[in-house]
Design a protein around this motif. Structure first.
Motif, PDB file in Angstrom:
ATOM      1  N   ALA A   4     -55.117  87.449  -0.112  1.00 42.53           N
ATOM      2  CA  ALA A   4     -54.706  88.114   1.120  1.00 42.53           C
ATOM      3  C   ALA A   4     -53.193  88.047   1.287  1.00 42.53           C
ATOM      4  O   ALA A   4     -52.589  86.976   1.156  1.00 42.53           O
ATOM      5  N   THR A  22     -50.035  88.214   3.611  1.00 42.59           N
ATOM      6  CA  THR A  22     -49.650  88.057   5.009  1.00 42.59           C
ATOM      7  C   THR A  22     -48.708  89.166   5.473  1.00 42.59           C
ATOM      8  O   THR A  22     -48.554  89.394   6.677  1.00 42.59           O
ATOM      9  N   PHE A  27     -54.569  81.816   8.231  1.00 43.46           N
ATOM     10  CA  PHE A  27     -55.451  82.532   7.297  1.00 43.46           C
ATOM     11  C   PHE A  27     -56.367  81.553   6.554  1.00 43.46           C
ATOM     12  O   PHE A  27     -57.534  81.871   6.293  1.00 43.46           O
ATOM     13  N   ILE A  37     -59.111  80.653   8.979  1.00 43.35           N
ATOM     14  CA  ILE A  37     -60.057  81.760   9.152  1.00 43.35           C
ATOM     15  C   ILE A  37     -60.982  81.866   7.951  1.00 43.35           C
ATOM     16  O   ILE A  37     -62.202  82.046   8.090  1.00 43.35           O
ATOM     17  N   ALA A  38     -60.417  81.738   6.760  1.00 41.95           N
ATOM     18  CA  ALA A  38     -61.238  81.809   5.547  1.00 41.95           C
ATOM     19  C   ALA A  38     -62.293  80.712   5.549  1.00 41.95           C
ATOM     20  O   ALA A  38     -63.468  80.961   5.221  1.00 41.95           O
ATOM     21  N   LYS A  47     -62.500  89.587   7.637  1.00 40.32           N
ATOM     22  CA  LYS A  47     -61.999  88.782   8.749  1.00 40.32           C
ATOM     23  C   LYS A  47     -60.490  88.540   8.625  1.00 40.32           C
ATOM     24  O   LYS A  47     -59.765  88.504   9.624  1.00 40.32           O
ATOM     25  N   LEU A  48     -60.008  88.408   7.385  1.00 44.36           N
ATOM     26  CA  LEU A  48     -58.572  88.231   7.181  1.00 44.36           C
ATOM     27  C   LEU A  48     -57.812  89.501   7.540  1.00 44.36           C
ATOM     28  O   LEU A  48     -56.755  89.446   8.179  1.00 44.36           O
ATOM     29  N   ARG A  49     -58.360  90.659   7.155  1.00 43.76           N
ATOM     30  CA  ARG A  49     -57.702  91.926   7.533  1.00 43.76           C
ATOM     31  C   ARG A  49     -57.725  92.118   9.047  1.00 43.76           C
ATOM     32  O   ARG A  49     -56.738  92.571   9.638  1.00 43.76           O
ATOM     33  N   SER A 108     -57.537  89.891  11.112  1.00 39.69           N
ATOM     34  CA  SER A 108     -56.604  88.902  11.674  1.00 39.69           C
ATOM     35  C   SER A 108     -55.160  89.175  11.293  1.00 39.69           C
ATOM     36  O   SER A 108     -54.278  88.367  11.580  1.00 39.69           O
ATOM     37  N   ALA A 147     -54.011  90.453   7.966  1.00 42.28           N
ATOM     38  CA  ALA A 147     -53.642  90.559   6.549  1.00 42.28           C
ATOM     39  C   ALA A 147     -53.321  92.012   6.226  1.00 42.28           C
ATOM     40  O   ALA A 147     -54.072  92.916   6.573  1.00 42.28           O
ATOM     41  N   THR A 199     -55.930  93.006   1.048  1.00 42.04           N
ATOM     42  CA  THR A 199     -56.729  91.986   0.367  1.00 42.04           C
ATOM     43  C   THR A 199     -57.217  92.538  -0.970  1.00 42.04           C
ATOM     44  O   THR A 199     -57.394  93.752  -1.136  1.00 42.04           O
TER      45      THR A 199
END
Length: 313
Positions: free
Chosen positions: A179, A181, A254, A257-258, A293-295, A297, A299, A302
């Motif tokens: 991911a 940032t 991140f 979250i992961a 979920k990372l995107r 949040s 990101a 990915t």
């Protein structure tokens, strides 16, 4: 003699051992095919020129960010006895710069490959590395050699500076989520900050040595397929790197979250202070959830890295 030469290079992911590898400890890295650099070199009867995403002009007038590449081109032409030749160099990249994915090494490798292809010259791996290091020594403070060696590799790599380079034909069940940032990192500054923490500080030296132990433990766990232990080592390594001030709030968030959404482990990758992080997922479904979920949040992008067969997606 060829009138046109094309050189490609992929990026790299550091699974374990960033920063500590600069100080002689081991690292494990992976070739990253999710993005690449392509350099096209054509011979010209006029002066040498270069085109890339942020400069288009004479090779002798490049901005400071491209000084290393300009010197690398001149050095490569001299090495193959073509110093009097004029060329046009066109660099295209899908590999984000200053994100810890080996962009500078990939650009340098692709440039050398493009130049030698244009003149029908072949180089050994050692010759290629020696030339690329001309630019790496300008771009970075005290480069370990890990980036260059991974960028030219087709398999995962166990690496110790000036000591050992071993390719790892691993076939594992699991995925890495990479991911971005979107925040720029500076390898030179991060390496300097890390080294500064070691000065006359036995506790921090011990913490760095712990990264080396975790890296060697990870190598064994990769061979046995114990991905849970690999994940735990990643998480502990991230905590140590955070103590060295080479993480930042976004990378820490991140990682959290992961882990919240099922990762076996997560950490920053590369020099840090921005750039990218990686998360280890047990299967494709878990990887898709973590990436989503990372995107969500923040990101910027990915990628998936399928550890079974070392396939980037």
């Amino acid at each position: 003699m060829k009138e046109l030469g094309i050189g490609y290079a992929h990026g790299k992911i550091i699974l374990m051992g960033e920063h500590a590898v600069v100080h002689g400890l081991p690292a494990i890295s992976l070739p990253f095919y999710g993005a690449y650099v392509k350099t096209t070199v054509s011979k010209t009867d006029s002066v040498s020129t270069i085109h890339c995403s942020y400069f288009d002009g004479l090779l002798t007038e490049v901005p400071s960010e491209l000084q290393g590449i300009s010197i690398l081109i001149e050095t490569t032409l001299k090495y193959i006895n073509k110093s009097n030749s004029s060329i046009h160099v066109d660099i295209e990249s899908t590999l984000p710069a200053n994100r810890g994915l080996g962009s500078s090494a990939a650009v340098s490798v692709s440039v050398v490959r493009g130049v030698i292809a244009a003149f029908g010259v072949e180089l050994s791996e050692d010759e290629l590395i020696e030339l690329v290091n001309v630019a790496e020594n300008i771009h970075h403070l005290n480069p370990s050699g890990l980036d260059v060696n991974t960028v030219i590799a087709d398999l995962p790599l166990y690496f110790r500076r000036n000591h050992e380079k071993r390719h790892l034909p691993l076939k594992l069940k699991g995925y890495l989520v990479v991911a971005d940032t979107g925040e720029l990192g500076s390898t030179r500054e991060a390496v300097a900050d890390f080294a500064g923490k070691l000065h006359d500080n036995t506790d921090m030296i011990s913490r760095m040595n712990r990264i080396g132990v975790l890296t060697d433990e990870t190598l064994l766990n990769l061979y046995t397929g114990d991905m849970s232990k690999v994940g735990k080592a990643m998480l502990e390594t991230h905590a140590i790197l955070r103590d060295f001030s080479v993480s930042n709030d976004t990378l820490d968030r991140f990682v959290e979250i992961a882990m919240q959404y099922g990762a076996l482990g997560a950490k920053l990758t590369g020099s840090g202070q921005g750039g990218c992080m990686i998360a280890l997922a047990k299967d494709e479904e878990s990887a898709e959830t973590i990436a989503l979920k990372l995107r969500e949040s923040g990101a910027h992008q990915t990628w998936f890295y399928n550890l079974e067969g070392n396939i980037n997606e």
